[in-house]
Design a protein around this motif. Structure first.
Motif, mmCIF file in Angstrom:
data_model
loop_
_atom_site.group_PDB
_atom_site.id
_atom_site.type_symbol
_atom_site.label_atom_id
_atom_site.label_comp_id
_atom_site.label_asym_id
_atom_site.label_seq_id
_atom_site.Cartn_x
_atom_site.Cartn_y
_atom_site.Cartn_z
ATOM 1 N N CYS A 71 -0.951 -1.420 14.135
ATOM 2 C CA CYS A 71 -1.162 -0.724 12.851
ATOM 3 C C CYS A 71 -1.533 -1.719 11.764
ATOM 4 C CB CYS A 71 0.106 0.008 12.464
ATOM 5 S SG CYS A 71 0.498 1.372 13.575
ATOM 6 N N CYS A 72 -2.778 -1.717 11.383
ATOM 7 C CA CYS A 72 -3.314 -2.765 10.507
ATOM 8 C C CYS A 72 -2.749 -2.729 9.082
ATOM 9 C CB CYS A 72 -4.838 -2.643 10.466
ATOM 10 S SG CYS A 72 -5.606 -3.861 9.430
ATOM 11 N N GLY A 73 -2.801 -1.563 8.442
ATOM 12 C CA GLY A 73 -2.395 -1.488 7.032
ATOM 13 C C GLY A 73 -3.182 -2.488 6.213
ATOM 14 N N ASP A 101 4.060 -1.983 14.176
ATOM 15 C CA ASP A 101 4.598 -1.773 12.824
ATOM 16 C C ASP A 101 4.077 -0.426 12.312
ATOM 17 O OD1 ASP A 101 5.623 -2.099 10.261
ATOM 18 O OD2 ASP A 101 4.080 -3.518 9.620
ATOM 19 N N PRO A 102 4.596 0.677 12.879
ATOM 20 C CA PRO A 102 4.059 1.988 12.524
ATOM 21 C C PRO A 102 4.631 2.502 11.207
ATOM 22 C CG PRO A 102 5.842 2.241 14.090
ATOM 23 C CD PRO A 102 5.718 0.766 13.822
ATOM 24 N N GLU A 128 3.312 10.298 17.190
ATOM 25 C CA GLU A 128 2.887 9.915 18.545
ATOM 26 C C GLU A 128 3.110 8.423 18.818
ATOM 27 O OE1 GLU A 128 0.843 10.676 16.090
ATOM 28 O OE2 GLU A 128 -1.136 9.759 16.271
ATOM 29 N N LEU A 129 3.259 7.640 17.744
ATOM 30 C CA LEU A 129 3.487 6.207 17.939
ATOM 31 C C LEU A 129 4.941 5.906 18.301
ATOM 32 C CD1 LEU A 129 1.190 4.609 15.213
ATOM 33 C CD2 LEU A 129 0.640 5.357 17.523
ATOM 34 N N LEU A 149 0.882 -1.167 0.000
ATOM 35 C CA LEU A 149 0.000 0.000 0.000
ATOM 36 C C LEU A 149 0.916 1.212 0.000
ATOM 37 C CD1 LEU A 149 -2.633 1.659 0.967
ATOM 38 C CD2 LEU A 149 -1.873 1.084 3.267
ATOM 39 N N MET A 172 4.066 1.286 2.518
ATOM 40 C CA MET A 172 3.817 0.865 3.907
ATOM 41 C C MET A 172 4.456 -0.482 4.219
ATOM 42 S SD MET A 172 2.181 3.186 5.617
ATOM 43 C CE MET A 172 2.955 4.545 4.770
ATOM 44 N N HIS A 173 5.184 -1.035 3.247
ATOM 45 C CA HIS A 173 5.912 -2.292 3.470
ATOM 46 C C HIS A 173 7.247 -2.172 2.776
ATOM 47 C CE1 HIS A 173 1.597 -3.256 3.397
ATOM 48 N NE2 HIS A 173 1.883 -4.025 4.413
ATOM 49 N N VAL A 208 -7.499 3.240 4.101
ATOM 50 C CA VAL A 208 -6.563 2.113 4.001
ATOM 51 C C VAL A 208 -7.357 0.806 3.870
ATOM 52 C CG1 VAL A 208 -4.892 0.768 5.356
ATOM 53 C CG2 VAL A 208 -4.665 3.259 5.202
ATOM 54 N N GLY A 218 -3.125 -5.580 6.736
ATOM 55 C CA GLY A 218 -3.497 -6.699 7.620
ATOM 56 C C GLY A 218 -2.584 -7.897 7.539
ATOM 57 N N TYR A 219 -1.452 -7.765 6.865
ATOM 58 C CA TYR A 219 -0.594 -8.933 6.682
ATOM 59 C C TYR A 219 -0.093 -9.495 8.023
ATOM 60 C CZ TYR A 219 -0.214 -7.593 1.711
ATOM 61 O OH TYR A 219 -0.470 -7.275 0.414
ATOM 62 N N PHE A 260 -5.556 -2.252 15.225
ATOM 63 C CA PHE A 260 -6.061 -0.887 15.049
ATOM 64 C C PHE A 260 -5.655 -0.342 13.680
ATOM 65 C CE2 PHE A 260 -6.146 -1.342 19.593
ATOM 66 C CZ PHE A 260 -7.215 -0.560 20.010
ATOM 67 N N GLU A 261 -6.565 0.429 13.091
ATOM 68 C CA GLU A 261 -6.228 1.185 11.882
ATOM 69 C C GLU A 261 -6.933 2.529 11.985
ATOM 70 O OE1 GLU A 261 -4.102 0.987 9.074
ATOM 71 O OE2 GLU A 261 -4.960 2.984 8.947
ATOM 72 N N ILE A 262 -6.149 3.592 11.873
ATOM 73 C CA ILE A 262 -6.691 4.944 12.046
ATOM 74 C C ILE A 262 -7.482 5.413 10.815
ATOM 75 C CG2 ILE A 262 -4.649 6.156 11.136
ATOM 76 C CD1 ILE A 262 -4.944 8.189 13.397
HETATM 77 C C1 LIG Z 1 3.411 0.231 8.058
HETATM 78 S S1 LIG Z 1 1.671 0.161 7.902
HETATM 79 C C2 LIG Z 1 1.288 -1.332 8.742
HETATM 80 C C3 LIG Z 1 1.433 -2.555 7.869
HETATM 81 C C4 LIG Z 1 0.753 -3.759 8.454
HETATM 82 N N1 LIG Z 1 1.417 -4.261 9.616
HETATM 83 C C5 LIG Z 1 0.559 -4.855 7.419
HETATM 84 O O1 LIG Z 1 0.883 -5.993 7.731
HETATM 85 O O2 LIG Z 1 0.078 -4.577 6.306
HETATM 86 C C6 LIG Z 1 1.126 1.383 9.031
HETATM 87 C C7 LIG Z 1 -0.376 1.595 9.106
HETATM 88 O O3 LIG Z 1 -0.647 2.276 10.325
HETATM 89 C C8 LIG Z 1 -1.723 3.143 10.140
HETATM 90 N N2 LIG Z 1 -1.647 4.160 11.211
HETATM 91 C C9 LIG Z 1 -0.940 5.311 11.232
HETATM 92 N N3 LIG Z 1 -1.126 5.955 12.398
HETATM 93 C C10 LIG Z 1 -1.950 5.184 13.148
HETATM 94 C C11 LIG Z 1 -2.515 5.318 14.446
HETATM 95 N N4 LIG Z 1 -2.220 6.367 15.205
HETATM 96 N N5 LIG Z 1 -3.350 4.354 14.903
HETATM 97 C C12 LIG Z 1 -3.620 3.265 14.121
HETATM 98 N N6 LIG Z 1 -3.126 3.106 12.871
HETATM 99 C C13 LIG Z 1 -2.296 4.025 12.394
HETATM 100 C C14 LIG Z 1 -1.486 3.695 8.735
HETATM 101 O O4 LIG Z 1 -2.697 4.220 8.195
HETATM 102 C C15 LIG Z 1 -0.990 2.453 8.011
HETATM 103 O O5 LIG Z 1 -2.050 1.768 7.414
#
Ligand SMILES: C[S@@+](CC[C@H](N)C(=O)[O-])C[C@H]1O[C@@H](n2cnc3c(N)ncnc32)[C@H](O)[C@@H]1O
Length: 281
Positions: free
Chosen positions: A135-137, A207-208, A216-217, A98, A105-106, A163, A139-140, A157-159
């Motif tokens: 951080c879902c992204g 995985d931010p 903030e993460l 993504l 994001m990966h 996404v 979802g992998y 969680f996903e903000i």
């Molecule tokens: C690096 S990606 C995560 C990839 C994920 N682990 C995967 O397997 O696909 C980071 C994700 O965190 C989300 N994100 C950013 N800030 C966030 C927050 N404060 N709370 C939750 N999700 C957040 C982003 O929108 C993005 O989708």
């Protein structure tokens, strides 16, 4: 998955088969998860019930995923005025990534997303009990955690809802929406974590995105929360994106310092997976 999803290389194969007047061929309509038979006629390919013209197939671009819908190929990308970001499902040599306004994001250049996710999951293995995935992204990581037999639940969680709109089109994200162990919260984890109980999680995957996307993460206040919600004996993996590496500015020393300060033990940077493993003893 309802719609056929394809990339330029699949489109090229279909064009070539149509041009050589083949009546059918086998291609992947789910980004390489499986292959299926496709019926071809004079200037069209029938992709899961959608008649897609040779012209449309010829117009496809590199680095883009397309779904076949309403007789057209629609690229899996869009701009959101709310966030001012451009969201895109970008194909790679294995699972897609993504991108948010072109920021992936990966990892996908030297190590593909699948390989890197496997490496990150290995860092918290054996994965068991209750898992927090911050951080879902796509979802992998959450899917990988949920598939570990000893895992009871994965709270993720996903903000950003945008996404998840992209994830809905990704065949490799399907389980995010169907696996009963996964509890998906569309919420800022910085706030959401405050509502979670003490000493609850056996494993935490953090995985931010880069600091510029979610500073903030990387705050001490957030790390305190990570420590609070983890059980004794729990293991945390904190991915450290490294945009500053080339400029001689690495993130992990500062992260290790803060994690140690809030109570984590044995904090170690693992260069291969590019993250810190820490324990609550
Ligand atoms: C690096 S990606 C995560 C990839 C994920 N682990 C995967 O397997 O696909 C980071 C994700 O965190 C989300 N994100 C950013 N800030 C966030 C927050 N404060 N709370 C939750 N999700 C957040 C982003 O929108 C993005 O989708």
């Amino acid at each position: 998955m309802k719609y056929a999803i394809l990339t330029k290389s699949t489109a090229k194969k279909l064009v070539s088969c149509i041009s050589s007047r083949q009546k059918e061929t086998s291609v992947s309509l789910d980004l390489g998860k499986s292959t299926e038979k496709v019926v071809l006629c004079e200037d069209f390919a029938l992709l899961r019930g959608e008649n897609i013209s040779k012209k449309a197939l010829e117009k496809t671009k590199e680095d883009t995923c397309y779904i076949a819908e309403d007789g057209e190929l629609k690229s899996v990308n869009f701009f959101s005025q709310d966030t001012n970001l451009f969201y895109k499902l970008r194909p790679t040599s294995e699972w897609p990534t993504l991108t948010l306004s072109s920021v992936p994001m990966h990892r996908f250049a030297h190590v593909g997303p699948k390989r890197h996710v496997e490496m990150m999951l290995k860092e918290i293995s054996p994965i068991k009990g209750k898992v927090l995935d911050t951080c879902c992204g796509l979802g992998y990581t959450a899917i990988g955690e949920a598939n570990a037999p000893e895992v009871e639940e994965v709270i993720v969680f996903e903000i950003d809802e945008n996404v998840l709109r992209i994830a809905e089109h990704n065949p490799y994200s399907e389980e995010l929406f169907t696996n009963k162990k996964i509890k998906l919260n569309i919420e800022n984890v910085f706030e959401g974590i405050k509502k979670l109980p003490n000493n609850y999680f056996d494993r935490v995957m953090h995985d931010p995105p880069t600091v510029s996307f979610a500073k903030e993460l990387y705050f001490e206040e957030f790390y305190k929360e990570l420590f609070r919600v983890m059980k004794k004996g729990g293991v945390l993996y904190h991915y450290c994106p490294n945009p500053g590496k080339t400029k001689g500015k690495e993130l992990h020393p500062g992260i290790i310092k803060l994690l140690t300060k809030v109570g984590f033990s044995n904090c170690e940077y693992h260069e291969k997976s590019s993250g810190v493993v820490a324990r609550k003893n």
